[in-house]
Write an enzyme that holds these catalytic residues in place. Structure first.
Site, PDB file in Angstrom:
ATOM      1  N   HIS A   1      -8.708   0.235  -2.994  1.00 53.44           N
ATOM      2  CA  HIS A   1      -9.700   0.021  -1.621  1.00 53.44           C
ATOM      3  C   HIS A   1     -10.378   1.216  -1.578  1.00 53.44           C
ATOM      4  O   HIS A   1      -9.725   2.390  -1.054  1.00 53.44           O
ATOM      5  CB  HIS A   1      -8.649  -0.480  -0.711  1.00 53.44           C
ATOM      6  CG  HIS A   1      -9.267  -0.560   0.627  1.00 53.44           C
ATOM      7  ND1 HIS A   1      -8.562  -0.708   1.751  1.00 53.44           N
ATOM      8  CD2 HIS A   1     -10.514  -0.739   0.747  1.00 53.44           C
ATOM      9  CE1 HIS A   1      -9.336  -0.831   2.847  1.00 53.44           C
ATOM     10  NE2 HIS A   1     -10.739  -0.795   2.263  1.00 53.44           N
TER      11      HIS A   1
ATOM     12  N   ASP B   1      -5.819  -6.691   5.077  1.00 53.16           N
ATOM     13  CA  ASP B   1      -5.096  -5.445   5.322  1.00 53.16           C
ATOM     14  C   ASP B   1      -5.067  -4.838   6.603  1.00 53.16           C
ATOM     15  O   ASP B   1      -6.242  -4.662   7.039  1.00 53.16           O
ATOM     16  CB  ASP B   1      -6.151  -4.833   4.042  1.00 53.16           C
ATOM     17  CG  ASP B   1      -5.620  -3.249   4.030  1.00 53.16           C
ATOM     18  OD1 ASP B   1      -4.648  -2.978   4.468  1.00 53.16           O
ATOM     19  OD2 ASP B   1      -6.317  -2.549   3.102  1.00 53.16           O
TER      20      ASP B   1
ATOM     21  N   HIS C   1      -1.417  -1.529  -4.151  1.00 53.13           N
ATOM     22  CA  HIS C   1      -2.823  -1.489  -3.152  1.00 53.13           C
ATOM     23  C   HIS C   1      -2.954   0.111  -3.187  1.00 53.13           C
ATOM     24  O   HIS C   1      -2.112   0.940  -2.684  1.00 53.13           O
ATOM     25  CB  HIS C   1      -2.596  -1.964  -1.813  1.00 53.13           C
ATOM     26  CG  HIS C   1      -3.899  -2.047  -0.919  1.00 53.13           C
ATOM     27  ND1 HIS C   1      -4.955  -2.743  -1.297  1.00 53.13           N
ATOM     28  CD2 HIS C   1      -4.156  -1.106   0.001  1.00 53.13           C
ATOM     29  CE1 HIS C   1      -5.896  -2.577  -0.440  1.00 53.13           C
ATOM     30  NE2 HIS C   1      -5.517  -1.505   0.263  1.00 53.13           N
TER      31      HIS C   1
ATOM     32  N   SER D   1       0.925  -1.191   0.003  1.00 52.01           N
ATOM     33  CA  SER D   1      -0.109  -0.020  -0.046  1.00 52.01           C
ATOM     34  C   SER D   1       0.758   1.347   0.036  1.00 52.01           C
ATOM     35  O   SER D   1       1.712   1.166   0.797  1.00 52.01           O
ATOM     36  CB  SER D   1      -0.945   0.055   1.420  1.00 52.01           C
ATOM     37  OG  SER D   1      -1.315   1.336   1.512  1.00 52.01           O
TER      38      SER D   1
ATOM     39  N   MET E   1     -12.378   3.566   0.490  1.00 56.33           N
ATOM     40  CA  MET E   1     -13.204   3.716   1.720  1.00 56.33           C
ATOM     41  C   MET E   1     -13.816   5.316   1.653  1.00 56.33           C
ATOM     42  O   MET E   1     -13.255   6.224   2.216  1.00 56.33           O
ATOM     43  CB  MET E   1     -11.918   3.887   2.831  1.00 56.33           C
ATOM     44  CG  MET E   1     -11.319   2.637   3.074  1.00 56.33           C
ATOM     45  SD  MET E   1      -9.607   2.633   3.783  1.00 56.33           S
ATOM     46  CE  MET E   1      -8.792   2.777   2.335  1.00 56.33           C
TER      47      MET E   1
ATOM     48  N   MET F   1      -9.527   7.345   0.463  1.00 57.23           N
ATOM     49  CA  MET F   1     -10.304   7.842   1.431  1.00 57.23           C
ATOM     50  C   MET F   1     -11.025   9.036   1.530  1.00 57.23           C
ATOM     51  O   MET F   1     -10.171  10.149   1.071  1.00 57.23           O
ATOM     52  CB  MET F   1      -9.187   7.848   2.889  1.00 57.23           C
ATOM     53  CG  MET F   1      -8.550   6.571   3.169  1.00 57.23           C
ATOM     54  SD  MET F   1      -7.455   6.628   4.506  1.00 57.23           S
ATOM     55  CE  MET F   1      -6.605   5.237   4.425  1.00 57.23           C
TER      56      MET F   1
ATOM     57  N   ASP G   1      -5.270   3.051  -1.279  1.00 60.90           N
ATOM     58  CA  ASP G   1      -6.072   3.397  -0.368  1.00 60.90           C
ATOM     59  C   ASP G   1      -6.777   4.704  -0.528  1.00 60.90           C
ATOM     60  O   ASP G   1      -6.212   5.908  -0.471  1.00 60.90           O
ATOM     61  CB  ASP G   1      -5.396   3.449   0.863  1.00 60.90           C
ATOM     62  CG  ASP G   1      -5.183   1.950   1.521  1.00 60.90           C
ATOM     63  OD1 ASP G   1      -6.116   1.104   1.476  1.00 60.90           O
ATOM     64  OD2 ASP G   1      -4.004   1.825   1.684  1.00 60.90           O
TER      65      ASP G   1
ATOM     66  N   MET H   1     -10.373  -6.634   6.750  1.00 62.71           N
ATOM     67  CA  MET H   1      -9.796  -5.510   7.461  1.00 62.71           C
ATOM     68  C   MET H   1      -9.212  -6.214   8.676  1.00 62.71           C
ATOM     69  O   MET H   1     -10.110  -6.543   9.545  1.00 62.71           O
ATOM     70  CB  MET H   1     -10.568  -4.406   7.724  1.00 62.71           C
ATOM     71  CG  MET H   1     -10.877  -3.576   6.360  1.00 62.71           C
ATOM     72  SD  MET H   1      -9.569  -3.157   5.257  1.00 62.71           S
ATOM     73  CE  MET H   1      -8.719  -1.949   6.496  1.00 62.71           C
TER      74      MET H   1
HETATM   75  C1  DX5 Z   1      -6.022   1.251   6.372  1.00 71.14           C
HETATM   76  C2  DX5 Z   1      -5.494   0.974   4.788  1.00 71.14           C
HETATM   77  C3  DX5 Z   1      -4.142   0.046   4.635  1.00 71.14           C
HETATM   78  C4  DX5 Z   1      -3.116   0.533   5.267  1.00 71.14           C
HETATM   79  C5  DX5 Z   1      -2.307  -0.900   5.625  1.00 71.14           C
HETATM   80  O1  DX5 Z   1      -7.034   1.668   6.384  1.00 71.14           O
HETATM   81  O2  DX5 Z   1      -6.662   0.274   4.212  1.00 71.14           O
HETATM   82  O3  DX5 Z   1      -4.347  -0.476   3.621  1.00 71.14           O
HETATM   83  O4  DX5 Z   1      -2.437   1.215   4.441  1.00 71.14           O
HETATM   84  O5  DX5 Z   1      -1.141  -0.254   6.363  1.00 71.14           O
HETATM   85  P1  DX5 Z   1      -0.339  -0.998   7.477  1.00 71.14           P
HETATM   86  O6  DX5 Z   1       0.215  -2.007   6.663  1.00 71.14           O
HETATM   87  O7  DX5 Z   1       0.671   0.112   7.847  1.00 71.14           O
HETATM   88  O8  DX5 Z   1      -1.152  -1.269   8.545  1.00 71.14           O
HETATM   89 ZN    ZN Z   2      -6.356  -0.691   2.079  1.00 76.70          ZN
END
Ligand code: DX5
Ligand code: ZN
Length: 218
Positions: A65, A174, A32, A7, A67, A36, A34, A136
């Site tokens: 992903h 994740d 990956h 990620s 969110m 948000m 993220d 998650m």
């Molecule tokens: C959290 C994300 C993850 C995050 C994982 O909301 O969906 O993808 O980047 O990061 P680590 O491996 O640092 O927990």
């Molecule tokens: Zn993620």
């Protein structure tokens, strides 16, 4: 073989191209992303413009992903930007059947995910529609959080459902994955590992990916 999906949430965005190249040379399988919105989760990242920029610098599959609260309104934008897999949260997608079919119709691979406190039953009905279920193992929103061990039983349950029903979805995990937790989630049945801080806290991220891979159980 386990799929490694670093990620870029904790990447240095002023050197994003260089860091993605390093992930690639270390042997990352997917990237990956993220996404948000500051509403579904208490943090903001980036949208389709950055996904499109990343698309131009790597041939690796892009694993988006989402969110975001109103995922339906943005799926086509992420697909057009070059996302290969698009994963939505059940908590943000009241018409999951339609949403997942729409992702596939647009030409991306649909995934579904859920927060750690949401019962797995919430996604049971749509398992035949998805290419991936994302478990998650932290509350979504931030990198670098502690792995929640309850994810292990959820991974195992998904694996049982997949076998019993003759389905083929991948199981991705994740949050809080590092050298210690990676072995546990793989033993439980995870196929795809998202890894953020365990890679980006190292000074040499290509080596970090390579070492993670070397130390994974086979
Ligand atoms: C959290 C994300 C993850 C995050 C994982 O909301 O969906 O993808 O980047 O990061 P680590 O491996 O640092 O927990
Ligand atoms: Zn993620």
């Amino acid at each position: 073989m386990t799929i490694l999906a670093p990620s870029v949430l904790n990447a240095d965005f002023s050197r994003l191209a260089e860091q993605i190249t390093a992930l690639e040379s270390g042997g990352a399988d997917w990237i990956h992303l993220d996404i948000m919105d500051g509403h579904f989760v208490p943090n903001m990242t980036f949208g389709p413009m950055i996904v499109e920029a990343i698309r131009r610098i790597t041939a690796l599959p892009l694993d988006a992903h989402l969110m975001i609260s109103n995922a339906d309104a943005y799926i086509s934008a992420f697909q057009e930007a070059g996302a290969d897999l698009i994963t939505v949260h059940v908590e943000a997608s009241p018409h999951l059947w339609r949403t997942l079919e729409n992702i596939r119709t647009l030409g991306a691979r649909p995934g579904v995910t859920l927060n750690p406190a949401t019962p797995l039953l919430m996604i049971e009905q749509v398992l035949p529609l998805v290419d991936m279920v994302l478990v998650m193992s932290v509350e979504p929103g931030f990198g670098g959080q502690r792995f929640l061990p309850a994810a292990l039983e959820r991974i195992a349950q998904l694996k049982r459902w997949r076998e019993e029903r003759g389905l083929g979805f991948l199981i991705e995990v994740d949050g809080g994955i590092d050298e210690q937790t990676a072995g546990r989630v793989i033993a439980a049945g995870a196929d795809v590992l998202v890894i953020g801080q365990a890679i980006f806290r190292q000074s040499d991220i290509a080596t970090a990916v390579r070492q993670l891979r070397m130390n994974l159980p086979r």
